[in-house]
Motif scaffolding. Structure first.
Motif, short mmCIF file in Angstrom:
data_model
loop_
_atom_site.label_atom_id
_atom_site.label_comp_id
_atom_site.label_asym_id
_atom_site.label_seq_id
_atom_site.Cartn_x
_atom_site.Cartn_y
_atom_site.Cartn_z
N MET A 39 2.24 2.66 -5.40
CA MET A 39 3.04 1.45 -5.51
C MET A 39 2.75 0.45 -4.38
SD MET A 39 7.20 1.14 -5.58
CE MET A 39 7.37 2.25 -6.97
N PHE A 40 2.61 1.00 -3.14
CA PHE A 40 2.34 0.15 -1.98
C PHE A 40 0.99 0.46 -1.35
CE2 PHE A 40 7.00 0.50 -2.19
CZ PHE A 40 7.35 -0.84 -2.23
N LYS A 41 0.12 1.14 -2.08
CA LYS A 41 -1.13 1.61 -1.48
C LYS A 41 -2.01 0.47 -1.00
CE LYS A 41 -5.14 4.59 -2.24
NZ LYS A 41 -5.84 5.51 -3.16
N GLU A 42 -2.17 -0.56 -1.80
CA GLU A 42 -3.05 -1.66 -1.41
C GLU A 42 -2.49 -2.39 -0.19
OE1 GLU A 42 -6.62 -3.21 -1.48
OE2 GLU A 42 -5.96 -1.71 -2.94
N GLU A 43 -1.18 -2.52 -0.15
CA GLU A 43 -0.56 -3.16 1.01
C GLU A 43 -0.78 -2.33 2.27
OE1 GLU A 43 3.85 -4.57 2.61
OE2 GLU A 43 3.60 -3.98 0.50
N ALA A 44 -0.65 -1.02 2.15
CA ALA A 44 -0.88 -0.13 3.30
C ALA A 44 -2.32 -0.25 3.79
CB ALA A 44 -0.56 1.32 2.91
N LEU A 45 -3.26 -0.26 2.86
CA LEU A 45 -4.67 -0.41 3.23
C LEU A 45 -4.92 -1.73 3.93
CD1 LEU A 45 -6.37 0.96 -0.02
CD2 LEU A 45 -6.50 1.99 2.26
N ASN A 46 -4.32 -2.78 3.43
CA ASN A 46 -4.53 -4.11 4.02
C ASN A 46 -3.96 -4.21 5.43
OD1 ASN A 46 -5.98 -5.18 1.87
ND2 ASN A 46 -4.15 -5.92 0.81
N ILE A 47 -2.84 -3.53 5.68
CA ILE A 47 -2.25 -3.54 7.02
C ILE A 47 -3.23 -2.94 8.02
CG2 ILE A 47 -0.52 -2.34 8.42
CD1 ILE A 47 1.51 -3.02 6.24
N ILE A 48 -3.83 -1.81 7.65
CA ILE A 48 -4.79 -1.18 8.56
C ILE A 48 -6.04 -2.03 8.70
CG2 ILE A 48 -6.19 0.88 9.01
CD1 ILE A 48 -4.13 2.48 7.38
N ARG A 49 -6.52 -2.57 7.59
CA ARG A 49 -7.73 -3.40 7.65
C ARG A 49 -7.52 -4.65 8.51
NH1 ARG A 49 -8.46 -2.87 1.15
NH2 ARG A 49 -9.65 -0.91 1.08
N LYS A 50 -6.34 -5.25 8.42
CA LYS A 50 -6.03 -6.45 9.22
C LYS A 50 -5.95 -6.13 10.71
CE LYS A 50 -2.51 -8.89 7.84
NZ LYS A 50 -1.17 -9.14 7.23
#
Length: 375
Positions: free
Chosen positions: A1-12
């Motif tokens: 559900m929030f996987k892409e958001e979690a990935l983007n937080i780390i990538r940022k």
């Protein structure tokens, strides 16, 4: 559900120096923290994310560059300057660096990195050995000497010694070193025999304290010269389960269910029971902070709920085929993020489930990614 958001937080949060603690690059969080960057990097390994893995390698090299003369890995690096801790040094910076560096090299066959870092890994292991002090196998951590730097556990802590075992085990596997393999075996047996009550007749580290300590359905939090701290350390237990230490999983699961019943939700406390003013340990808490006091009952380390360590717990239980509780934890966390509107905050208070601490934390995003992995 929030996987892409979690990935983007780390990538940022990835910079030229490595993975910072938060996507919001401000204050103390705009640093390459050893434990934060290594755990985020480990999540990257688990999901095989190329961008996070590239950030992990930068983190590994940045921390290695600033290794102290005694082999100690910095707690954090900022603008090419290293900190090894404020009031005391951070034991788990060195262990987490060894653990994840070895995992990364082994998993992706990084032969050049293996060669380049061999001496630094050896020095880091040597540093851990000196922290035994009495040369009897357990690493000793001062008060405030690990991730829970404003909490009350100290001495021979479960969390730090399980991490030390993992570090030695991984280095032994990476370099096919028989001496390290034997050391890892001995450390694991020492932890198993001394942090969990059994009928074993093996020699105990502190015979008197062990004989006076009652069974708990989990591994005790720490041992000191004055006896055991038998509180529940969620992080230490999660890592022990992940690394195949033995305990009664039926009794352990029942204990987690009891916590759910007591608190009314699955955002389980990172340490339990909660410490209140007037309790024996309150004086150890009230002055142990750097900027402001955060450890009110049910907050921060004092019974707060940290998604990063719930993630480790879910990962460990799922790998044991015990998927029911991890599923409930994941569902509860996703429900909270939907209801409260705050995503990947540092921790939740366990009395009112308030999302608190730093926003867009790589710690919490990493924990969520671990929760979503079935095995």
């Amino acid at each position: 559900m929030f996987k892409e958001e979690a990935l983007n937080i780390i990538r940022k949060a990835i910079t030229e120096e490595g993975i910072l603690a938060s996507a919001q690059q401000r204050d103390n969080y705009a640093r390459v923290w050893a434990r934060d960057s290594m755990m985020a990097g480990f999540a990257g390994i688990l999901i095989n994310d190329e961008e996070i893995l590239a950030g992990l390698e930068k983190s590994i090299l940045t921390l290695a560059k600033h290794q102290a003369e005694n082999g100690q890995i910095p707690s954090n690096v900022f603008n090419d300057k290293a900190s090894y801790g404020t009031h005391v040094g951070r034991t788990d910076a060195t262990t987490w660096w060894i653990v994840v560096t070895c995992e990364y090299i082994i998993r992706y066959n990084k032969t050049e990195l293996k060669k380049d870092l061999e001496e630094k890994i050896s020095k880091a292991l040597s540093c851990l050995k000196t922290w035994e002090y009495n040369q009897r196998g357990f690493l000793y951590s001062p008060l405030g000497g690990n991730w829970a730097d404003e909490y009350v556990t100290s001495g021979y802590t479960l969390y730090d010694n399980v991490l030390r075992y993992w570090a030695v085990k991984n280095a032994a596997g990476l370099y096919q070193n028989e001496e390290l393999e034997n050391q890892a075996t001995n450390i694991k047996k020492l932890i198993q025999d001394n942090f969990y009550k059994t009928e074993s007749d093996s020699l105990k580290y502190h015979e008197t304290a062990y004989s006076k300590t009652e069974f708990k359905p989990y591994f005790w939090a720490s041992l000191n010269a004055n006896g055991y701290d038998v509180r529940f350390d969620l992080a230490g237990n999660a890592l022990a389960i992940l690394l195949d230490f033995e305990l009664d999983f039926k009794a352990f699961s029942e204990f987690l269910e009891e916590l759910y019943t007591e608190f009314g939700h699955w955002m389980l406390p990172v340490f339990y029971p909660v410490i209140y003013p007037g309790d024996y340990d309150w004086k150890l808490l009230e002055n142990n902070y750097s900027y402001s006091f955060k450890n009110e009952p049910h907050h921060f380390h004092n019974g707060g709920s940290w998604p990063i360590f719930l993630g480790w717990l879910c990962l460990a239980l799922n790998r044991k085929g015990l998927a029911e509780i991890p599923g409930k934890i994941l569902s509860q966390y996703e429900q909270l993020m939907q209801e409260k509107g705050f995503h990947f905050r540092e921790y939740y208070s366990t009395d009112k489930l308030l999302p608190l601490g730093t926003e867009q934390l790589c710690f919490s995003a990493s924990g969520y990614l671990m929760m979503t992995l079935e095995k």
